[in-house]
Design a protein around this motif. Structure first.
Motif, PDB file in Angstrom:
ATOM      1  N   SER A  52       0.832  -1.207   0.000  1.00 52.16           N
ATOM      2  CA  SER A  52       0.000   0.000   0.000  1.00 52.16           C
ATOM      3  C   SER A  52       0.870   1.262   0.000  1.00 52.16           C
ATOM      4  CB  SER A  52      -0.971   0.011   1.182  1.00 52.16           C
ATOM      5  OG  SER A  52      -0.271   0.054   2.403  1.00 52.16           O
ATOM      6  N   ASN A  53       1.997   1.243   0.699  1.00 49.80           N
ATOM      7  CA  ASN A  53       2.908   2.388   0.681  1.00 49.80           C
ATOM      8  C   ASN A  53       3.580   2.522  -0.684  1.00 49.80           C
ATOM      9  OD1 ASN A  53       2.345   3.228   3.269  1.00 49.80           O
ATOM     10  ND2 ASN A  53       4.017   2.072   4.180  1.00 49.80           N
ATOM     11  N   GLU A  54       3.921   1.382  -1.292  1.00 47.49           N
ATOM     12  CA  GLU A  54       4.516   1.412  -2.638  1.00 47.49           C
ATOM     13  C   GLU A  54       3.535   2.022  -3.636  1.00 47.49           C
ATOM     14  OE1 GLU A  54       7.215  -1.968  -4.167  1.00 47.49           O
ATOM     15  OE2 GLU A  54       5.830  -2.892  -2.730  1.00 47.49           O
ATOM     16  N   ARG A  55       2.279   1.589  -3.555  1.00 50.22           N
ATOM     17  CA  ARG A  55       1.259   2.099  -4.481  1.00 50.22           C
ATOM     18  C   ARG A  55       1.048   3.593  -4.268  1.00 50.22           C
ATOM     19  NH1 ARG A  55      -4.969   0.031  -5.240  1.00 50.22           N
ATOM     20  NH2 ARG A  55      -5.629   1.839  -6.391  1.00 50.22           N
ATOM     21  N   LYS A  56       1.002   4.020  -3.006  1.00 51.60           N
ATOM     22  CA  LYS A  56       0.817   5.437  -2.711  1.00 51.60           C
ATOM     23  C   LYS A  56       1.985   6.253  -3.275  1.00 51.60           C
ATOM     24  CE  LYS A  56      -0.067   8.694   0.969  1.00 51.60           C
ATOM     25  NZ  LYS A  56       0.070   9.007   2.363  1.00 51.60           N
ATOM     26  N   GLU A  82       1.777   9.087  -6.218  1.00 54.43           N
ATOM     27  CA  GLU A  82       2.221  10.461  -5.965  1.00 54.43           C
ATOM     28  C   GLU A  82       3.224  10.939  -7.011  1.00 54.43           C
ATOM     29  OE1 GLU A  82       3.498  10.382  -1.873  1.00 54.43           O
ATOM     30  OE2 GLU A  82       1.415  10.495  -1.139  1.00 54.43           O
ATOM     31  N   MET A  83       3.988  10.009  -7.602  1.00 54.29           N
ATOM     32  CA  MET A  83       4.929  10.389  -8.655  1.00 54.29           C
ATOM     33  C   MET A  83       4.197  10.811  -9.923  1.00 54.29           C
ATOM     34  SD  MET A  83       8.161   7.781  -8.434  1.00 54.29           S
ATOM     35  CE  MET A  83       7.217   6.321  -8.780  1.00 54.29           C
ATOM     36  N   LYS A  84       2.988  10.260 -10.140  1.00 51.31           N
ATOM     37  CA  LYS A  84       2.149  10.565 -11.308  1.00 51.31           C
ATOM     38  C   LYS A  84       2.878  10.352 -12.632  1.00 51.31           C
ATOM     39  CE  LYS A  84      -0.999  13.717  -9.097  1.00 51.31           C
ATOM     40  NZ  LYS A  84      -1.893  14.814  -9.336  1.00 51.31           N
ATOM     41  N   ILE A  85       3.642   9.269 -12.716  1.00 46.47           N
ATOM     42  CA  ILE A  85       4.366   9.013 -13.962  1.00 46.47           C
ATOM     43  C   ILE A  85       3.847   7.786 -14.697  1.00 46.47           C
ATOM     44  CG2 ILE A  85       6.464  10.155 -13.183  1.00 46.47           C
ATOM     45  CD1 ILE A  85       7.667   7.365 -12.676  1.00 46.47           C
ATOM     46  N   GLY A  86       3.088   6.940 -14.021  1.00 49.85           N
ATOM     47  CA  GLY A  86       2.552   5.742 -14.652  1.00 49.85           C
ATOM     48  C   GLY A  86       3.651   4.761 -15.041  1.00 49.85           C
ATOM     49  N   GLY A 113      14.372   4.288 -16.869  1.00 50.02           N
ATOM     50  CA  GLY A 113      15.517   3.388 -17.018  1.00 50.02           C
ATOM     51  C   GLY A 113      15.572   2.268 -15.998  1.00 50.02           C
ATOM     52  N   ILE A 114      14.441   1.940 -15.383  1.00 48.81           N
ATOM     53  CA  ILE A 114      14.472   0.857 -14.407  1.00 48.81           C
ATOM     54  C   ILE A 114      14.978  -0.424 -15.070  1.00 48.81           C
ATOM     55  CG2 ILE A 114      12.634   1.814 -12.960  1.00 48.81           C
ATOM     56  CD1 ILE A 114      10.763  -0.334 -14.173  1.00 48.81           C
ATOM     57  N   THR A 115      15.635  -1.250 -14.301  1.00 48.67           N
ATOM     58  CA  THR A 115      16.176  -2.505 -14.835  1.00 48.67           C
ATOM     59  C   THR A 115      15.476  -3.715 -14.245  1.00 48.67           C
ATOM     60  OG1 THR A 115      17.875  -2.516 -13.120  1.00 48.67           O
ATOM     61  CG2 THR A 115      18.454  -1.494 -15.240  1.00 48.67           C
ATOM     62  N   GLU A 116      14.522  -3.465 -13.369  1.00 47.14           N
ATOM     63  CA  GLU A 116      13.806  -4.551 -12.697  1.00 47.14           C
ATOM     64  C   GLU A 116      12.370  -4.110 -12.464  1.00 47.14           C
ATOM     65  OE1 GLU A 116      14.073  -6.130  -8.212  1.00 47.14           O
ATOM     66  OE2 GLU A 116      15.911  -6.393  -9.360  1.00 47.14           O
ATOM     67  N   ILE A 117      11.438  -5.022 -12.593  1.00 47.31           N
ATOM     68  CA  ILE A 117      10.029  -4.710 -12.342  1.00 47.31           C
ATOM     69  C   ILE A 117       9.857  -4.451 -10.850  1.00 47.31           C
ATOM     70  CG2 ILE A 117       7.666  -5.603 -12.402  1.00 47.31           C
ATOM     71  CD1 ILE A 117       8.509  -7.234 -14.872  1.00 47.31           C
ATOM     72  N   PRO A 118       9.287  -3.304 -10.476  1.00 43.04           N
ATOM     73  CA  PRO A 118       9.108  -2.995  -9.050  1.00 43.04           C
ATOM     74  C   PRO A 118       8.260  -4.048  -8.350  1.00 43.04           C
ATOM     75  CG  PRO A 118       8.733  -1.042 -10.387  1.00 43.04           C
ATOM     76  CD  PRO A 118       8.842  -2.207 -11.334  1.00 43.04           C
TER      77      PRO A 118
END
Length: 133
Positions: free
Chosen positions: A4-8, A12-16, A24-29
Motif C-alpha cells: 500500500s505504501n509502494e502504491r501510494k 504520488e509520482m504521477k508518472i505511470g 531506465g528501471i532494470t527490474e520490475i518494481p
C-alpha cells in the motif's frame, strides 16, 4: 515498504508505467509482482495446450441498432458476458470501425505517451469518477 505504501508512492509520482520505463528501471518494481505464495500456486500451461482468445463477431457493427435481429443481439451479448467472466478480455471482429480510424486512434495514444512527463502528469489519476476534460 509494504504494497500500500509502494502504491501510494507510485501514485504520488504521477508518472505511470510509461514513466517508470522511461526512467531506465532494470527490474520490475515489487508492487507489480505477485507474491511468491500466489506464484507457487499457479499452473503453467502445457506447451501443447492451445489457447484460443474469445473472438466476438459484431456482424458489421450493427448490434447496437434498435432494429437489429434480437436473436443475433442476444447471442452477441451472451458471448461478451461469457468472455468477460471467463477471460476478462476478448477480440472483436466486424465492429464497423475503419482501419484508418483505428490507426489514428493508436497514433493519438502513442502521441500522448510520447509527450513530456510534466504534460502527462496533469492527467494521471486513479479517481474513476473524475472526468477526463
Amino acid at each position: 515498504m509494504d504494497r500500500s505504501n509502494e502504491r501510494k508512492a507510485f501514485d504520488e509520482m504521477k508518472i505511470g508505467v510509461k514513466g517508470l520505463a522511461d526512467s531506465g528501471i532494470t527490474e520490475i518494481p515489487p508492487m507489480f509482482r505477485a507474491p511468491p505464495t500466489i506464484l507457487a500456486s499457479l499452473k503453467a500451461p502445457r506447451a501443447t495446450q492451445q489457447v484460443n482468445i474469445p473472438t466476438i463477431d459484431l456482424k458489421g457493427g450493427s448490434v447496437h441498432y434498435k432494429d437489429q435481429d434480437l436473436t443475433t443481439r442476444r447471442s452477441v451479448v451472451e458471448q461478451i458476458r461469457e468472455a468477460s467472466e471467463k477471460w476478462g478480455f476478448f477480440r472483436v471482429t466486424n465492429h464497423g470501425i475503419s482501419l484508418e480510424l483505428q490507426e489514428r486512434m493508436l497514433g493519438g495514444i502513442r502521441g500522448f505517451h510520447e509527450q513530456d512527463l510534466q504534460v502527462r502528469k496533469q492527467f494521471y489519476s486513479r479517481d474513476h469518477t473524475r472526468n477526463f476534460l
